[in-house]
Design a protein around this motif. Sequence first.
Motif, short mmCIF file in Angstrom:
data_model
loop_
_atom_site.label_atom_id
_atom_site.label_comp_id
_atom_site.label_asym_id
_atom_site.label_seq_id
_atom_site.Cartn_x
_atom_site.Cartn_y
_atom_site.Cartn_z
N LYS A 73 0.82 -1.21 0.00
CA LYS A 73 0.00 0.00 0.00
C LYS A 73 0.86 1.26 0.00
CE LYS A 73 -3.57 2.38 2.70
NZ LYS A 73 -4.43 2.32 3.91
N CYS A 74 1.98 1.23 0.70
CA CYS A 74 2.75 2.44 0.94
C CYS A 74 3.86 2.68 -0.06
CB CYS A 74 3.36 2.41 2.35
SG CYS A 74 2.16 2.35 3.68
N LEU A 75 4.24 1.67 -0.82
CA LEU A 75 5.42 1.79 -1.68
C LEU A 75 5.27 2.90 -2.71
CD1 LEU A 75 8.18 0.59 -2.14
CD2 LEU A 75 7.17 -1.06 -3.70
N THR A 76 4.12 2.96 -3.37
CA THR A 76 3.91 3.99 -4.39
C THR A 76 4.00 5.38 -3.78
OG1 THR A 76 2.52 2.52 -5.71
CG2 THR A 76 2.34 4.89 -6.12
N ALA A 77 3.35 5.57 -2.64
CA ALA A 77 3.38 6.88 -1.97
C ALA A 77 4.79 7.24 -1.53
CB ALA A 77 2.44 6.88 -0.77
N THR A 78 5.54 6.25 -1.07
CA THR A 78 6.90 6.51 -0.61
C THR A 78 7.79 6.93 -1.76
OG1 THR A 78 6.64 4.92 1.20
CG2 THR A 78 8.88 5.55 0.61
N PHE A 79 7.67 6.27 -2.91
CA PHE A 79 8.47 6.65 -4.07
C PHE A 79 8.05 8.00 -4.63
CE2 PHE A 79 10.35 2.42 -4.39
CZ PHE A 79 11.60 2.73 -4.91
N LYS A 80 6.77 8.32 -4.56
CA LYS A 80 6.32 9.65 -4.98
C LYS A 80 6.94 10.71 -4.08
CE LYS A 80 1.86 8.58 -7.17
NZ LYS A 80 0.38 8.73 -7.08
N SER A 81 7.01 10.42 -2.80
CA SER A 81 7.63 11.34 -1.85
C SER A 81 9.10 11.52 -2.18
CB SER A 81 7.45 10.80 -0.43
OG SER A 81 7.93 11.72 0.53
N THR A 88 10.58 11.13 -5.07
CA THR A 88 10.72 11.85 -6.33
C THR A 88 10.46 13.34 -6.16
OG1 THR A 88 10.02 9.89 -7.57
CG2 THR A 88 9.90 12.00 -8.70
N SER A 89 9.47 13.68 -5.34
CA SER A 89 9.10 15.09 -5.17
C SER A 89 9.92 15.81 -4.11
CB SER A 89 7.62 15.19 -4.80
OG SER A 89 7.39 14.63 -3.50
N GLY A 90 10.56 15.04 -3.22
CA GLY A 90 11.34 15.65 -2.15
C GLY A 90 10.52 16.13 -0.98
N GLN A 91 9.27 15.71 -0.90
CA GLN A 91 8.41 16.11 0.20
C GLN A 91 7.33 15.04 0.40
OE1 GLN A 91 6.46 19.77 -0.94
NE2 GLN A 91 5.89 19.00 -2.95
N GLY A 92 6.58 15.18 1.49
CA GLY A 92 5.51 14.23 1.74
C GLY A 92 5.71 13.44 3.01
N GLN A 93 4.85 12.43 3.20
CA GLN A 93 4.79 11.69 4.46
C GLN A 93 6.12 11.03 4.82
OE1 GLN A 93 1.80 11.50 6.54
NE2 GLN A 93 3.53 11.06 7.88
N ALA A 94 6.79 10.44 3.85
CA ALA A 94 8.05 9.75 4.14
C ALA A 94 9.08 10.70 4.74
CB ALA A 94 8.59 9.09 2.88
N CYS A 111 19.69 1.33 -1.07
CA CYS A 111 18.72 1.16 -2.15
C CYS A 111 17.76 2.36 -2.14
CB CYS A 111 18.01 -0.18 -1.97
SG CYS A 111 16.72 -0.59 -3.15
N MET A 112 16.48 2.16 -2.01
CA MET A 112 15.54 3.27 -1.90
C MET A 112 15.97 4.23 -0.81
SD MET A 112 11.48 3.06 -0.86
CE MET A 112 11.85 2.78 0.90
N GLY A 113 16.40 3.68 0.31
CA GLY A 113 16.85 4.52 1.43
C GLY A 113 18.07 5.33 1.09
N GLY A 114 18.92 4.82 0.17
CA GLY A 114 20.07 5.60 -0.26
C GLY A 114 19.65 6.85 -1.00
N GLY A 115 18.56 6.75 -1.78
CA GLY A 115 18.02 7.93 -2.44
C GLY A 115 17.54 8.96 -1.44
N PHE A 116 16.88 8.49 -0.38
CA PHE A 116 16.45 9.41 0.68
C PHE A 116 17.65 10.05 1.38
CE2 PHE A 116 12.29 7.30 0.43
CZ PHE A 116 11.44 8.39 0.56
N ALA A 117 18.69 9.25 1.66
CA ALA A 117 19.87 9.79 2.34
C ALA A 117 20.50 10.91 1.53
CB ALA A 117 20.87 8.67 2.59
N LEU A 118 20.49 10.79 0.21
CA LEU A 118 21.04 11.84 -0.64
C LEU A 118 20.16 13.08 -0.61
CD1 LEU A 118 23.17 12.78 -2.60
CD2 LEU A 118 21.99 11.53 -4.44
N MET A 119 18.85 12.89 -0.68
CA MET A 119 17.93 14.02 -0.65
C MET A 119 17.95 14.74 0.70
SD MET A 119 16.26 14.54 -3.51
CE MET A 119 14.67 15.29 -3.09
#
Length: 236
Positions: free
Chosen positions: A70-78, A80-86, A113-121
């Motif tokens: 349920k949450c994966l799509t929303a997390t990746f949208k976050s 990509t956009s640099g904002q949101g619930q995540a 992985c996905m978290g590495g993208g967040f760490a960079l942002m």
Amino acid sequence: MSLQEITVTGTTELNGVLAVPQGKGPFPAVVMVHEIFGVDNVMRQQIERLSSAGYIVLMPDLFSRGGARKCLTATFKSLTSGQGQAFEDIEAAKQMLLARPDCNGKIGVIGFCMGGGFALMLANRGYDASSVNYGQSPADLDAALAGACPIIGSFGGNDASLKGAAAKLEAATTKAGVIHDIKEYPGAGHAFMNATQAGPKLLQPVLRRVLGAKPDPKAAADAWARIEAFFGEHLR
């Protein structure tokens, strides 16, 4: 040191896993952002690995509000956009760590992985150091690096999903004047820092074939040694 399942302060919905090193402290703290497969046993091994080096580590479960499907799509949208619930959830974890009496006031972020993208942002959002492990760069990398903290990055040369990512980040951090240590491991693939194969068993052969995703103990040991030295310099 043992892992604790917790509720992150400030929300009744966000779960997390916390590890506190042995000793009196104070200790530096690190927010760890999980892979696409969520807070599984592989990620718990990474929490233990970093905490054993003397860090309070908190991994917020970004899929707390309904599970990965349920949450994966929303997390990746976050992402990509640099904002949101995540991002709000990660910030809640960060503030919880900084409020601890056994925290020395220094805070880092690390992701895989996905978290590495967040760490960079997150590198320009109030952290003292960031560790980006095979994470995707944002579309506007220059903007993400404006005012960024020191960054250490580790990538696999056989990772088909991130061809040229290490060189791109090396060039961008140099251009931005960001303190950095970026390294690509020629024989390693995606998720090479995991001690065991991640992901559902049915997907593991595909991940190995397409992304080269499999443990590489030699490359992982070198990457962890670099991370410990880098975090030691900037968080202690």
